[in-house]
Design an enzyme around this catalytic site. Structure first.
Site, PDB file in Angstrom:
ATOM      1  N   THR A 232       0.850  -1.182   0.000  1.00 36.91           N
ATOM      2  CA  THR A 232       0.000   0.000   0.000  1.00 36.91           C
ATOM      3  C   THR A 232       0.890   1.237   0.000  1.00 36.91           C
ATOM      4  O   THR A 232       1.890   1.287   0.731  1.00 36.91           O
ATOM      5  CB  THR A 232      -1.028  -0.006   1.152  1.00 36.91           C
ATOM      6  OG1 THR A 232      -1.882   1.136   1.016  1.00 36.91           O
ATOM      7  CG2 THR A 232      -0.377   0.001   2.528  1.00 36.91           C
ATOM      8  N   GLU A 233       0.553   2.197  -0.863  1.00 37.57           N
ATOM      9  CA  GLU A 233       1.460   3.307  -1.143  1.00 37.57           C
ATOM     10  C   GLU A 233       1.755   4.164   0.087  1.00 37.57           C
ATOM     11  O   GLU A 233       2.761   4.862   0.137  1.00 37.57           O
ATOM     12  CB  GLU A 233       0.877   4.178  -2.247  1.00 37.57           C
ATOM     13  CG  GLU A 233      -0.395   4.897  -1.839  1.00 37.57           C
ATOM     14  CD  GLU A 233      -1.208   5.354  -3.037  1.00 37.57           C
ATOM     15  OE1 GLU A 233      -1.158   4.687  -4.074  1.00 37.57           O
ATOM     16  OE2 GLU A 233      -1.876   6.393  -2.929  1.00 37.57           O
TER      17      GLU A 233
END
Lengths: 209, 219
Positions: free
Chosen positions: A46-47
């Site tokens: 997840t960024e």
């Protein structure tokens, strides 16, 4: 029969290689996570700074220091790792992510992606990590409906919306057909509830079958 | 210089009108809400705020925007379901927006903190973000020249600090904190707990004390 949203998510999940490091975009691609088998060894990135992201949880179970890119509360899986934003995007740009799956407004026959701005005068543009993912992931897959609500195709000869990335998309998953974008052209890999000639007639893009 | 432990209002007292303020957080995770509240009370205006989002709901960054203190937002994702304060200001033409892809936002601050003059980045090639910008082809790939983003002040939230200013974070609330801490003239960290020197495992420190000027404990 055309695929439902969940069937489409399951289809994409089944195509993700075992052990891949994968980023799922906000919105519909997030639902792909539900169909990844624990045996697959797929690790979600997840960024906002995590590998080994688990599932979305209801608000009453939320730890608000542990969220996904859509700011929903999630869980951490055994083997998870946290890192800061510059490292998170270095993972993308450095070519370390195997697959990312994003939604799209339009994809061109050459794999150009448009998914951040409609260009409308009163729209507030928001790009987030989409351009970095488009530029960095080894494979960019798109999951979208093939037509807009008014019936316009979203697989187009050239994007009319502002681009997110050029020639970056390699696969498109839609409710009626899946496509691979290859050097030879757009290849239809499967259809759901539509005949090949009907599909070809609805798109202004030359298709290979 | 030695890191000071102070109250929130004292921590932000040197913020001046027109300053560029880096504000940590991804949505509300890692957002230094009490430091922002202190900044609102302090009263500095005409600010440029660099943050991933442009405020959520009515607290934190959204409250600073609502107070009319912000001239310009530099961010990657202003519009969200609960960004009504920013949306209203933007549509009324009362705030400037510089939209920066999220990875560029992080890397441009990292460059500022690391003394890098500029860098070539593949993000945004062939998109409106790159229009009119210097590009270069390196080893057959096209890149866009990106410049650092430096802050006068960084307001970040970490989990635990020791009295020297070493910081550890909690889960995805880490997000922009470590990068912003390096990129501002004065870094102010809001933490849940301050422990004595020696109590943090040196191997677990994410932001070393050299980057931290002021600590504010908010239990």
């Amino acid at each position: 029969m055309a695929l439902g949203k969940n069937e489409l998510a399951e289809l994409v999940a089944g195509d993700i290689p075992d052990g891949a490091y994968v980023n799922l975009g906000i919105g519909q691609p997030t639902s792909i996570a539900r169909y990844l088998s624990p045996d697959s060894g797929v690790i979600l990135h997840t960024e906002n700074g995590m590998l080994g992201m688990g599932e979305v949880v209801p608000d009453e179970q939320a730890d608000w220091d542990l969220t996904n890119a859509g700011k929903q509360p999630v869980t951490e899986l055994p083997g998870a790792a946290y890192f800061h934003h510059a490292d998170s995007f270095a993972m993308m740009r450095g070519g370390h992510l195997d697959v990312c799956v994003m939604g799209a407004f339009q994809v061109s026959a050459g794999g150009d992606l448009a998914n951040w701005h409609t260009g409308a005068a009163d729209a507030i543009p928001a790009v987030g990590g989409a351009m970095d993912l488009a530029a960095g992931a080894k494979q960019v897959w798109v999951m979208m409906t093939l037509f807009t609500k008014s019936g316009e195709p979203k697989l187009v000869p050239a994007c009319t919306y502002p681009l997110t990335g050029k020639a970056c998309v390699t696969r498109i998953y839609t409710e009626v057909a899946t496509f691979h974008i290859t050097p030879e052209g757009v290849r239809v890999t499967a259809t759901y509830g539509i005949e090949a000639d009907e599909l070809a007639a609805k798109l202004d893009v030359k298709l290979l079958f | 210089m030695r890191t000071q432990t102070v109250d929130a209002l004292t921590a932000v007292k040197e913020v001046r009108d027109g300053d560029t303020v880096l504000v940590g957080g991804f949505g509300m995770a890692g957002m230094p809400v009490e430091l922002i509240d202190a900044l609102i009370e302090h009263g500095a205006g005409d600010l440029t705020i660099v943050s991933n989002n442009a405020g959520n709901g009515d607290t934190g960054l959204a409250a600073l925007l609502a107070a009319g203190r912000v001239r310009k937002m530099v961010c990657s994702f202003p519009r969200q379901a609960d960004s009504w304060v920013f949306d209203g200001l933007y549509r009324a033409g009362k705030i400037e927006l510089e939209l920066v892809p999220q990875g560029n936002l992080a890397e441009r601050m990292r460059a500022a903190g690391a003394g890098i003059g500029a860098f070539y980045c593949p993000t945004g090639v062939g998109t409106p973000i790159a229009e009119g910008r210097e590009t270069r082809v390196i080893d057959g790939r096209e890149y866009v020249l990106e410049y650092p983003i430096r802050g006068d002040v960084a307001l970040i939230r970490a989990h635990v600090a020791d009295r020297l200013g070493n910081l550890v974070y909690r889960k995805t609330a880490r997000n922009f904190g470590p990068v912003m801490a390096t990129a501002a003239t004065v870094t102010i960290a809001q933490v849940s707990r301050i422990v004595e020197v020696g109590e943090l495992d040196p191997e677990s420190v994410v932001t070393p004390s050299i980057y931290v000027n002021r600590l504010v404990e908010v239990a």
